[in-house]
Design a protein around this motif. Structure first.
Motif, PDB file in Angstrom:
ATOM      1  N   ASP A 193       7.681  -0.595 -15.787  1.00  0.00           N
ATOM      2  CA  ASP A 193       8.661  -0.285 -14.740  1.00  0.00           C
ATOM      3  C   ASP A 193       9.659  -1.434 -14.675  1.00  0.00           C
ATOM      4  OD1 ASP A 193      10.163   0.287 -12.520  1.00  0.00           O
ATOM      5  OD2 ASP A 193       8.470   0.468 -11.137  1.00  0.00           O
ATOM      6  N   PRO A 194      10.858  -1.249 -15.230  1.00  0.00           N
ATOM      7  CA  PRO A 194      11.852  -2.329 -15.251  1.00  0.00           C
ATOM      8  C   PRO A 194      12.271  -2.809 -13.866  1.00  0.00           C
ATOM      9  CG  PRO A 194      12.447  -0.597 -16.805  1.00  0.00           C
ATOM     10  CD  PRO A 194      11.316  -0.065 -15.978  1.00  0.00           C
ATOM     11  N   LEU A 195      11.998  -2.013 -12.823  1.00  0.00           N
ATOM     12  CA  LEU A 195      12.387  -2.408 -11.464  1.00  0.00           C
ATOM     13  C   LEU A 195      11.334  -3.273 -10.776  1.00  0.00           C
ATOM     14  CD1 LEU A 195      14.128   0.801 -10.059  1.00  0.00           C
ATOM     15  CD2 LEU A 195      15.145  -1.226 -11.107  1.00  0.00           C
ATOM     16  N   ILE A 196      10.238  -3.536 -11.455  1.00  0.00           N
ATOM     17  CA  ILE A 196       9.260  -4.477 -10.902  1.00  0.00           C
ATOM     18  C   ILE A 196       9.868  -5.873 -10.911  1.00  0.00           C
ATOM     19  CG2 ILE A 196       7.082  -5.677 -11.375  1.00  0.00           C
ATOM     20  CD1 ILE A 196       5.895  -3.012 -12.212  1.00  0.00           C
ATOM     21  N   ASN A 197      10.004  -6.447  -9.741  1.00  0.00           N
ATOM     22  CA  ASN A 197      10.638  -7.770  -9.639  1.00  0.00           C
ATOM     23  C   ASN A 197       9.960  -8.660  -8.605  1.00  0.00           C
ATOM     24  OD1 ASN A 197      11.379  -6.466  -7.331  1.00  0.00           O
ATOM     25  ND2 ASN A 197      13.586  -6.817  -7.531  1.00  0.00           N
ATOM     26  N   SER A 198       8.800  -8.229  -8.131  1.00  0.00           N
ATOM     27  CA  SER A 198       8.100  -8.985  -7.095  1.00  0.00           C
ATOM     28  C   SER A 198       6.685  -9.308  -7.552  1.00  0.00           C
ATOM     29  CB  SER A 198       8.055  -8.171  -5.789  1.00  0.00           C
ATOM     30  OG  SER A 198       7.264  -8.820  -4.815  1.00  0.00           O
TER      31      SER A 198
ATOM     32  N   THR B  35      -0.263  -9.413  -7.124  1.00  0.00           N
ATOM     33  CA  THR B  35       0.271  -8.065  -7.289  1.00  0.00           C
ATOM     34  C   THR B  35       1.616  -8.120  -7.994  1.00  0.00           C
ATOM     35  OG1 THR B  35       1.393  -8.072  -5.128  1.00  0.00           O
ATOM     36  CG2 THR B  35      -0.867  -7.217  -5.203  1.00  0.00           C
ATOM     37  N   PHE B  36       1.942  -7.021  -8.668  1.00  0.00           N
ATOM     38  CA  PHE B  36       3.218  -6.859  -9.355  1.00  0.00           C
ATOM     39  C   PHE B  36       3.823  -5.543  -8.872  1.00  0.00           C
ATOM     40  CE2 PHE B  36       0.239  -9.112 -11.983  1.00  0.00           C
ATOM     41  CZ  PHE B  36       0.956 -10.143 -12.572  1.00  0.00           C
ATOM     42  N   GLY B  37       5.012  -5.590  -8.304  1.00  0.00           N
ATOM     43  CA  GLY B  37       5.606  -4.364  -7.799  1.00  0.00           C
ATOM     44  C   GLY B  37       7.100  -4.494  -7.582  1.00  0.00           C
ATOM     45  N   ARG B  38       7.677  -3.406  -7.117  1.00  0.00           N
ATOM     46  CA  ARG B  38       9.086  -3.416  -6.753  1.00  0.00           C
ATOM     47  C   ARG B  38       9.253  -4.088  -5.393  1.00  0.00           C
ATOM     48  NH1 ARG B  38      11.515   2.613  -8.170  1.00  0.00           N
ATOM     49  NH2 ARG B  38      10.954   2.639 -10.397  1.00  0.00           N
ATOM     50  N   THR B  39      10.455  -4.603  -5.156  1.00  0.00           N
ATOM     51  CA  THR B  39      10.747  -5.169  -3.854  1.00  0.00           C
ATOM     52  C   THR B  39      10.557  -4.100  -2.794  1.00  0.00           C
ATOM     53  OG1 THR B  39      12.364  -6.660  -4.836  1.00  0.00           O
ATOM     54  CG2 THR B  39      12.491  -6.335  -2.458  1.00  0.00           C
ATOM     55  N   ARG B  40       9.860  -4.413  -1.752  1.00  0.00           N
ATOM     56  CA  ARG B  40       9.464  -3.418  -0.766  1.00  0.00           C
ATOM     57  C   ARG B  40      10.646  -2.772  -0.058  1.00  0.00           C
ATOM     58  NH1 ARG B  40       4.059  -5.671   2.314  1.00  0.00           N
ATOM     59  NH2 ARG B  40       2.713  -5.736   0.467  1.00  0.00           N
TER      60      ARG B  40
ATOM     61  N   TYR C 204       9.325   2.512   0.879  1.00  0.00           N
ATOM     62  CA  TYR C 204       8.201   2.022   1.648  1.00  0.00           C
ATOM     63  C   TYR C 204       6.913   2.521   1.002  1.00  0.00           C
ATOM     64  CZ  TYR C 204       7.908   6.721   3.629  1.00  0.00           C
ATOM     65  OH  TYR C 204       7.784   8.070   3.786  1.00  0.00           O
ATOM     66  N   SER C 205       5.802   1.887   1.333  1.00  0.00           N
ATOM     67  CA  SER C 205       4.492   2.273   0.811  1.00  0.00           C
ATOM     68  C   SER C 205       4.490   2.376  -0.703  1.00  0.00           C
ATOM     69  CB  SER C 205       4.065   3.583   1.486  1.00  0.00           C
ATOM     70  OG  SER C 205       3.683   4.599   0.679  1.00  0.00           O
ATOM     71  N   LEU C 206       5.043   1.377  -1.349  1.00  0.00           N
ATOM     72  CA  LEU C 206       5.165   1.410  -2.804  1.00  0.00           C
ATOM     73  C   LEU C 206       3.850   1.131  -3.512  1.00  0.00           C
ATOM     74  CD1 LEU C 206       8.495  -0.562  -3.142  1.00  0.00           C
ATOM     75  CD2 LEU C 206       8.117   1.748  -3.970  1.00  0.00           C
ATOM     76  N   PRO C 207       3.593   1.804  -4.641  1.00  0.00           N
ATOM     77  CA  PRO C 207       2.428   1.446  -5.455  1.00  0.00           C
ATOM     78  C   PRO C 207       2.701   0.139  -6.185  1.00  0.00           C
ATOM     79  CG  PRO C 207       3.718   3.095  -6.600  1.00  0.00           C
ATOM     80  CD  PRO C 207       4.360   2.907  -5.247  1.00  0.00           C
ATOM     81  N   CYS C 208       1.656  -0.551  -6.556  1.00  0.00           N
ATOM     82  CA  CYS C 208       1.815  -1.792  -7.307  1.00  0.00           C
ATOM     83  C   CYS C 208       0.621  -1.955  -8.239  1.00  0.00           C
ATOM     84  CB  CYS C 208       1.938  -2.998  -6.381  1.00  0.00           C
ATOM     85  SG  CYS C 208       0.422  -3.367  -5.454  1.00  0.00           S
ATOM     86  N   PHE C 209       0.727  -2.904  -9.145  1.00  0.00           N
ATOM     87  CA  PHE C 209      -0.382  -3.296 -10.006  1.00  0.00           C
ATOM     88  C   PHE C 209      -1.017  -4.543  -9.400  1.00  0.00           C
ATOM     89  CE2 PHE C 209       2.695  -1.117 -12.703  1.00  0.00           C
ATOM     90  CZ  PHE C 209       1.884  -0.161 -13.311  1.00  0.00           C
ATOM     91  N   TYR C 210      -2.318  -4.692  -9.551  1.00  0.00           N
ATOM     92  CA  TYR C 210      -2.987  -5.821  -8.919  1.00  0.00           C
ATOM     93  C   TYR C 210      -4.081  -6.393  -9.816  1.00  0.00           C
ATOM     94  CZ  TYR C 210      -7.049  -2.904  -7.958  1.00  0.00           C
ATOM     95  OH  TYR C 210      -8.151  -2.096  -8.105  1.00  0.00           O
TER      96      TYR C 210
END
Length: 222
Positions: A53-58, A84-89, A93-99
């Protein structure tokens, strides 16, 4: 440097002592065996997550101590550390992430929600009941691997008796995601840990895609 037995030793002893004085006296060990390995691990894994996901930036790395606002009656220090790795919240809202999580019990990793919004879960259920291509791809990816299991609290009563048993595994969850648990200490302490995590997660990218699409669809209905 990679994680090491000293990482586990520090987390264990710090939790057993549960003392700010003890922690301050061993802060150099914390930096060397916990903080620095986590920083190197996230730096190595982030580019792989951004390929998914190229939009992961957090990237978030937990503190070793509990938030005093929510830890009344609990220990001062955690027995685990996570990232965790995810998009900026702010994007949704309630975004999935990798952990990824590490403790004396081993390590855990996967993707999913912490507290999904009701609209997100409703949108996901509509995808499942309607045999959305996103769900079919997610279900195929999940059934084709043996690393991850579904997590999430399940309703005591089946809310979808007219649906198949396979679909009900997804539909009846109050929150949802994928998790893998491991006590492979050799892998945890190796230089190949980030490669292992990335390779496993690539097997279930369609699940992440479905969760993300459900989040976006739910946000539109808010």
């Amino acid at each position: 440097m990679p994680f090491s037995p000293q990482t586990i030793d520090f987390l264990t002893m710090n939790r057993l002592n549960d003392s700010k004085l003890w922690f301050n006296e061993h802060k150099d060990d914390y930096r060397r065996f916990v903080a620095e390995p986590f920083r190197e691990f996230t730096e190595k894994l982030l580019p792989e997550m951004q390929k998914i996901d190229p939009l992961i930036n957090s990237v978030r790395i937990s503190r070793i101590y509990r938030d005093a606002r929510y830890s009344r009656g609990k220990s001062v220090f955690r027995e685990n550390m996570w990232c965790t790795f995810g998009r900026t919240r702010e994007l949704y809202y309630s975004l999935p992430c990798f952990y990824f999580d590490i403790s004396a019990n081993g390590f855990e990793y996967g993707c999913g929600f912490y507290e999904p919004a009701r609209e997100t879960m409703d949108a996901m259920r509509e995808m499942i009941k309607g045999d959305s291509p996103l769900y079919i791809a997610a279900a195929d990816a999940f059934s084709s691997q043996s690393v991850f299991e579904l997590y999430g609290d399940v309703y005591k009563r089946n809310h979808f008796p007219d649906q198949s048993e396979e679909k009900c595994l997804w539909l009846n969850r109050k929150n949802i995601g994928l998790t893998a648990l491991s006590t492979d200490w050799y892998m945890l302490f190796s230089d190949h840990l980030a490669d292992k995590i990335a390779a496993d997660i690539r097997q279930v990218i369609p699940v992440y895609d479905m969760l993300l699409a459900a989040c976006e669809a739910g946000a539109k209905k808010e």
